[in-house]
Design a protein around this motif. Structure first.
Motif, short mmCIF file in Angstrom:
data_model
loop_
_atom_site.label_atom_id
_atom_site.label_comp_id
_atom_site.label_asym_id
_atom_site.label_seq_id
_atom_site.Cartn_x
_atom_site.Cartn_y
_atom_site.Cartn_z
N SER A 172 123.49 25.26 58.75
CA SER A 172 124.25 24.77 59.90
C SER A 172 125.64 25.38 59.85
O SER A 172 126.25 25.43 58.78
CB SER A 172 124.35 23.24 59.90
OG SER A 172 123.07 22.66 60.11
N LEU A 173 126.09 25.83 60.97
CA LEU A 173 127.38 26.51 61.05
C LEU A 173 128.18 25.94 62.22
O LEU A 173 127.67 25.84 63.34
CB LEU A 173 127.16 28.02 61.25
CG LEU A 173 128.41 28.89 61.41
CD1 LEU A 173 129.28 28.85 60.16
CD2 LEU A 173 128.00 30.33 61.72
N ILE A 174 129.43 25.55 61.94
CA ILE A 174 130.32 24.99 62.96
C ILE A 174 131.60 25.80 62.97
O ILE A 174 132.22 25.99 61.93
CB ILE A 174 130.62 23.51 62.69
CG1 ILE A 174 129.32 22.68 62.68
CG2 ILE A 174 131.59 22.96 63.72
CD1 ILE A 174 129.53 21.23 62.29
N ILE A 175 131.98 26.27 64.14
CA ILE A 175 133.19 27.07 64.29
C ILE A 175 134.02 26.51 65.45
O ILE A 175 133.49 26.27 66.54
CB ILE A 175 132.85 28.54 64.58
CG1 ILE A 175 131.96 29.12 63.47
CG2 ILE A 175 134.13 29.37 64.72
CD1 ILE A 175 131.47 30.52 63.76
N PHE A 176 135.29 26.31 65.19
CA PHE A 176 136.25 25.95 66.23
C PHE A 176 137.24 27.09 66.37
O PHE A 176 137.85 27.54 65.40
CB PHE A 176 137.00 24.65 65.88
CG PHE A 176 136.16 23.41 66.02
CD1 PHE A 176 136.00 22.82 67.27
CD2 PHE A 176 135.55 22.84 64.91
CE1 PHE A 176 135.23 21.68 67.41
CE2 PHE A 176 134.79 21.70 65.05
CZ PHE A 176 134.62 21.11 66.30
N SER A 177 137.37 27.54 67.62
CA SER A 177 138.32 28.63 67.87
C SER A 177 139.74 28.10 67.86
O SER A 177 139.96 26.88 67.78
CB SER A 177 138.02 29.29 69.23
OG SER A 177 138.31 28.37 70.28
N GLN A 178 140.70 29.01 67.96
CA GLN A 178 142.10 28.59 67.97
C GLN A 178 142.42 27.71 69.17
O GLN A 178 143.28 26.83 69.11
CB GLN A 178 143.00 29.83 67.97
CG GLN A 178 144.49 29.52 67.81
CD GLN A 178 145.33 30.78 67.81
OE1 GLN A 178 144.87 31.85 68.17
NE2 GLN A 178 146.59 30.64 67.40
N ARG A 179 141.70 27.92 70.25
CA ARG A 179 141.90 27.13 71.46
C ARG A 179 141.09 25.84 71.47
O ARG A 179 141.16 25.09 72.45
CB ARG A 179 141.55 27.97 72.69
CG ARG A 179 142.44 29.21 72.84
CD ARG A 179 142.02 30.02 74.04
NE ARG A 179 142.84 31.21 74.19
CZ ARG A 179 142.68 32.11 75.18
NH1 ARG A 179 141.70 31.93 76.07
NH2 ARG A 179 143.47 33.16 75.26
N GLY A 180 140.30 25.59 70.39
CA GLY A 180 139.56 24.34 70.31
C GLY A 180 138.14 24.41 70.83
O GLY A 180 137.48 23.37 70.93
N ARG A 181 137.65 25.59 71.16
CA ARG A 181 136.26 25.71 71.62
C ARG A 181 135.30 25.65 70.43
O ARG A 181 135.60 26.17 69.37
CB ARG A 181 136.07 27.02 72.40
CG ARG A 181 136.87 27.08 73.70
CD ARG A 181 136.48 28.31 74.50
NE ARG A 181 135.07 28.31 74.86
CZ ARG A 181 134.46 29.28 75.54
NH1 ARG A 181 135.16 30.36 75.92
NH2 ARG A 181 133.17 29.19 75.83
#
Length: 208
Positions: free
Chosen positions: A44-53
């Motif tokens: 499982s992989l979770i990524i939040f961008s700098q803008r919160g996406r």
């Protein structure tokens, strides 16, 4: 063209940073998918961008994976805590045993007559009583060992006497390897020969 080494630090240019994020994100999601397929791993992989996406990938239900992760970390922390408690108990037991050994060594030295200058009259009397009790036990054990050894010697003596009696009886019955009847037979034959010699009448035969 050889790709140059990228310095690991934050990219200051916002456009370049966004482009790099998109490329690396896609590559990371692809690698996670390949790992789950090739190795049958739960990924499982979770990524939040700098803008919160939010960007995510999971080979199975991501909520189940998160719960499994929470349970694993909780059990791991509990196990680690239990291990620390167990180690602390072992240390306390070791310290207690060291103290107990020191007391026994100190008491042993007193029984050997060492370090009695600091003892009171009551302590000396107690040591004397303990020595007297130990001496009684030692003497009782010594007497028991002597008794057992004496019984073994008596049993050995009886065995030797029995063997001696058997040998003596055998020599009386059969001194030359024969029975009493055979000896009597030989004696009678000898007597008959003597009788025949004594009762011979007449002149001896003379040669012609």
């Amino acid at each position: 063209m050889v790709r140059g080494k990228i310095e690991m630090k934050k990219i200051e240019n916002a456009t370049s940073r966004q482009v790099t994020f998109s490329k690396r994100r896609n590559g990371l999601l692809k690698k996670a998918y390949e790992l789950s397929v090739l190795c049958d791993a739960q990924v499982s992989l979770i990524i939040f961008s700098q803008r919160g996406r939010l960007y995510e990938f999971s080979s199975s239900d991501i909520h189940n994976t998160i719960e499994r992760y929470r349970k694993f970390t909780k059990d791991h922390k509990t196990s680690k805590h239990d291990s620390e408690i167990y180690i602390q108990q072992l240390k306390q037991e070791a310290s207690h045993m060291i103290t107990k050994i020191d007391l026994l060594e100190f008491h042993k030295r007193k029984l050997l007559g060492q370090g009695l200058t600091s003892c009171s009259i009551e302590e000396v009397q107690e040591i004397d009583s303990q020595l007297q009790s130990s001496l009684v036990k030692v003497r009782a054990r010594k007497a028991q060992l002597f008794k057992e050894q004496l019984e073994k010697l008596k049993a050995k003596e009886k065995q030797l006497l029995d063997e001696n009696a058997k040998l003596h009886q055998k020599n009386v019955i059969d001194p030359w390897g024969g029975s009493i009847d055979q000896q009597e037979k030989y004696r009678v034959i000898d007597l008959n020969l003597e009788v025949e010699a004594d009762l011979f009448i007449g002149l001896p035969n003379r040669p012609c």
